[in-house]
Design a protein around this motif. Structure first.
Motif, short mmCIF file in Angstrom:
data_model
loop_
_atom_site.label_atom_id
_atom_site.label_comp_id
_atom_site.label_asym_id
_atom_site.label_seq_id
_atom_site.Cartn_x
_atom_site.Cartn_y
_atom_site.Cartn_z
N VAL A 1 -8.48 -8.72 8.95
CA VAL A 1 -8.98 -7.26 8.23
C VAL A 1 -8.29 -7.20 6.81
CG1 VAL A 1 -8.11 -6.33 10.91
CG2 VAL A 1 -6.39 -6.09 9.21
N GLY A 2 -7.65 -7.67 6.67
CA GLY A 2 -7.17 -7.26 4.85
C GLY A 2 -6.06 -6.73 4.73
N VAL A 3 -4.98 -6.64 3.89
CA VAL A 3 -4.10 -5.71 3.41
C VAL A 3 -4.22 -4.21 3.04
CG1 VAL A 3 -2.01 -5.55 1.53
CG2 VAL A 3 -3.34 -8.24 2.06
N SER A 4 -5.27 -3.75 2.71
CA SER A 4 -5.51 -2.39 2.76
C SER A 4 -5.65 -1.72 3.92
CB SER A 4 -6.71 -2.41 1.92
OG SER A 4 -7.73 -2.70 2.58
N SER A 5 -6.16 -1.94 4.77
CA SER A 5 -6.78 -1.69 6.12
C SER A 5 -5.05 -1.90 6.96
CB SER A 5 -7.98 -2.57 7.50
OG SER A 5 -8.74 -3.31 5.89
N ILE A 6 -3.95 -2.44 6.02
CA ILE A 6 -2.98 -2.53 7.29
C ILE A 6 -2.46 -1.51 6.42
CG2 ILE A 6 -0.72 -3.47 7.76
CD1 ILE A 6 -3.29 -5.26 9.81
N ASN A 7 -2.15 -1.78 5.47
CA ASN A 7 -1.40 -0.37 4.22
C ASN A 7 -2.27 0.94 4.63
OD1 ASN A 7 -0.24 -2.80 3.27
ND2 ASN A 7 -1.23 -2.29 0.80
N GLU A 8 -3.47 0.97 5.10
CA GLU A 8 -3.73 2.21 5.18
C GLU A 8 -3.51 3.09 6.63
OE1 GLU A 8 -7.91 4.60 5.79
OE2 GLU A 8 -8.18 2.41 4.86
N GLU A 9 -3.06 1.96 8.03
CA GLU A 9 -2.98 2.36 8.17
C GLU A 9 -1.60 2.63 8.50
OE1 GLU A 9 -3.60 3.36 12.93
OE2 GLU A 9 -5.34 2.38 11.62
N ALA A 10 -0.38 2.31 8.06
CA ALA A 10 1.06 1.83 8.05
C ALA A 10 0.97 3.27 7.48
CB ALA A 10 0.88 0.75 7.38
N ILE A 11 0.26 3.66 6.61
CA ILE A 11 1.00 5.36 6.12
C ILE A 11 0.41 5.90 6.67
CG2 ILE A 11 -0.37 6.86 4.13
CD1 ILE A 11 1.58 4.75 2.80
N GLU A 12 -0.89 5.98 7.63
CA GLU A 12 -1.20 6.97 8.66
C GLU A 12 0.36 7.18 9.38
OE1 GLU A 12 -5.18 6.60 10.48
OE2 GLU A 12 -5.62 6.55 8.62
N LEU A 13 0.64 6.10 10.36
CA LEU A 13 1.72 6.26 11.44
C LEU A 13 3.09 6.57 10.67
CD1 LEU A 13 1.60 2.62 12.97
CD2 LEU A 13 0.78 4.75 13.78
N LEU A 14 3.49 6.51 9.16
CA LEU A 14 4.54 6.71 8.37
C LEU A 14 4.49 8.44 9.05
CD1 LEU A 14 6.76 6.11 6.82
CD2 LEU A 14 5.22 5.54 5.17
N VAL A 15 3.07 8.26 8.15
CA VAL A 15 3.54 10.18 7.66
C VAL A 15 3.18 11.05 9.12
CG1 VAL A 15 1.42 11.89 7.42
CG2 VAL A 15 1.81 9.87 5.79
N ASP A 16 2.69 10.04 9.86
CA ASP A 16 3.03 11.23 11.31
C ASP A 16 3.92 11.09 11.43
OD1 ASP A 16 -0.08 11.71 11.53
OD2 ASP A 16 -0.33 9.45 13.02
N GLU A 17 4.89 9.80 11.88
CA GLU A 17 6.17 9.72 12.65
C GLU A 17 7.38 10.92 11.45
OE1 GLU A 17 7.33 6.15 13.78
OE2 GLU A 17 5.63 6.11 15.10
N GLN A 18 7.63 10.34 10.18
CA GLN A 18 8.43 10.89 9.16
C GLN A 18 7.97 11.94 8.95
OE1 GLN A 18 10.72 9.47 9.91
NE2 GLN A 18 10.07 7.93 10.99
#
Length: 508
Positions: free
Chosen positions: A82-99
């Motif tokens: 899927v590519g690094v950018s897709s992973i980073n984008e989803e990770a940012i969403e998870l980080l923001v939602d939780e933190q």
């Protein structure tokens, strides 16, 4: 804090527990325009690695990767697929939602509404900036020393007589006149209006609009389409036609005619003479509620006094809030104005629908578009209404406006009674009201009473009726904070000025 000054809060990193590990978080805050706070949050790089792996598992669970069951592919395979950018984008969403809640807590910020991710400053380490709307800040200055005389006028006998004459005319019998019209006649006429400045194919303002008017009516305080119009109908007979030209000034209340030179084509539909009933005991008794004319006259005076006092109070509160606003400092985030604009637009559209007119057609009549209409008309009204609402809230807090326990009990009883009556009106169909509906109705009733007492206290203080140091009663009380949980879109009780006929749907 002066605008534009950057402050690091605090100097040392902050730590908090999440998912059985300690996360180190660095926070910087700085003031931003529109009463917002800029937060810059920086996490450790290894923290983001954890979120990247979680993001990869989430993506893999929704993605078909050859040779692996959903969610079972190894991390490296998912990254290649899927590519690094897709992973980073989803990770940012998870980080923001939780933190995000922790970021606000560590920044010691109490927001007034949803914040927004402003910028991803860096990925390694993850460093994010957020814009957060702050709670409104209201300083009423020396409001206790503001004075405004309160002196409602009494209803005069002339006003009572005028109202009775209106009633007399409303119950008059209309009979065909079979002659040219004269003062006192009821004339029905159709009016078509053309804008003289436009070509024939575009000049129609409205066509064959029916109206009725009493010629020479001294009781009419407002004549449409312009003052003195009924004089143009004197001497006309049924089916007779007439054309007149009139220049409407820029301050004309009717938006269709404002600032235009208009040709009015008139066609008389009928001319009727009015036979007025006598104002006596028989007339009063015919209304069904009065024993004699004296009772009717007394009732009319009481109603006029109620209406006059309400109109005076409405204007008094408008003037008083303006005086308080002149010296008050009120700060709020822009989203609150946007919400108020949406509320006003909804009200305008609702008013127009009752006149069988849609909003787009209304804008065409005004020869404007939605954006310009909002900026010229709605936004100023929204800003004024929001400012007054926040001033009233702050005044209630400062003066410790409270609702007594007895009042609360009475409101709950009345709410229950109201629900029972609605059940009785359902004509055999049992109406069901949820606990949420009951609580909502009771809350609205409490809010109305709370606002009413706030304004009453404001009036008593400004008029000099109360001593500025008057303390609340020691009786058992239930305090209603100004900032109880409310919907995000706020509608506060405001001073209402009765709309006159032909007034634009938008009012402050």
């Amino acid at each position: 804090m002066p605008k534009g000054v950057r402050v690091q809060v605090p100097l040392s990193p902050q730590k908090f527990f999440t998912q059985k590990r300690i996360i180190t978080l660095k926070i910087e805050t700085s003031t931003h325009e529109n009463h917002q706070m800029m937060i810059v949050a920086e996490f450790e790089a290894e923290v983001f690695e954890t979120y990247k792996k979680r993001a990869a598992r989430k993506i893999a669970s929704k993605t078909k990767i050859a040779g692996f069951r959903p969610g079972k592919a190894p991390y490296e395979m998912i990254v290649r697929y899927v590519g690094v950018s897709s992973i980073n984008e989803e990770a940012i969403e998870l980080l923001v939602d939780e933190q995000y809640a922790n970021i606000l807590k560590e920044g010691d910020i109490n927001p007034s509404g949803p914040g927004s991710l402003n910028e991803i400053i860096s990925i390694d380490p993850p460093k994010l900036s957020f814009l957060v709307p702050l709670q409104p800040d209201v300083d009423l200055a020396d409001y206790k020393n503001i004075r405004l005389e309160y002196s409602a006028e009494q209803v005069s006998q002339e006003e009572v007589d005028e109202f009775l004459k209106r009633m007399q005319r409303n119950y008059a019998t209309a009979e065909p006149a079979n002659r040219p019209s004269q003062d006192g006649d009821l004339v029905y006429v159709q009016i078509s209006a053309l804008d003289k400045s436009l070509p024939d194919e575009e000049n129609e303002i409205f066509k064959e609009r029916p109206i009725q008017t009493v010629l020479g009516d001294e009781l009419s305080k407002k004549e449409w389409p312009f003052e003195g119009f009924s004089k143009e109908l004197l001497g006309l007979t049924e089916n007779e036609e007439k054309s007149i030209e009139h220049v409407f000034p820029d301050d004309t209340e009717d938006d269709e005619l404002k600032g235009k030179t208009v040709v009015l084509n008139l066609k008389v539909q009928s001319v009727k003479s009015l036979v007025l009933p006598e104002l006596n005991d028989e007339f009063a008794q015919s209304l069904g509620h009065f024993e004699n004319f004296t009772d009717l006259e007394k009732s009319v005076k009481e109603q006029l006094e109620t209406n006059k006092n309400q109109e005076y109070e409405d204007q008094y509160y408008t003037d008083l809030l303006a005086k308080i606003s002149e010296q008050a400092t009120v700060k709020y985030p822009s989203f609150m104005v946007d919400e108020e604009i949406e509320h006003i637009l909804a009200s305008v559209k609702n008013d127009l629908s009752r006149q069988n007119l849609d909003f787009e057609t209304y804008l065409k009549i005004l020869k404007t578009d939605k954006e310009k209409y909002i900026e010229d008309n709605v936004r100023p009204a929204a800003e004024k209404r929001l400012k007054n609402s926040l001033i009233i809230d702050k005044f209630a807090q400062e003066e410790k406006i409270q609702i007594g326990k007895e009042d609360m009990d009475m409101i709950m009883d009345e709410t229950s009674q109201m629900m029972m009556e609605k059940n009785a009106e359902s004509k055999g169909k049992k109406a069901k009201f949820s606990k949420q509906q009951m609580n909502s109705a009771a809350y609205n009733a409490v809010t109305r009473l709370y606002n009413q007492r706030t304004l009453e206290h404001m009036k008593n203080l400004a008029s000099g009726k109360l001593d500025a140091e008057l303390k609340p009663s020691d009786a058992e009380i239930v305090e209603v904070p100004a900032k109880v949980e409310k919907p995000k879109t706020r509608k506060k009780k405001e001073t209402v000025v009765k709309k006159e006929e032909n007034e634009s749907p938008l009012s402050e």
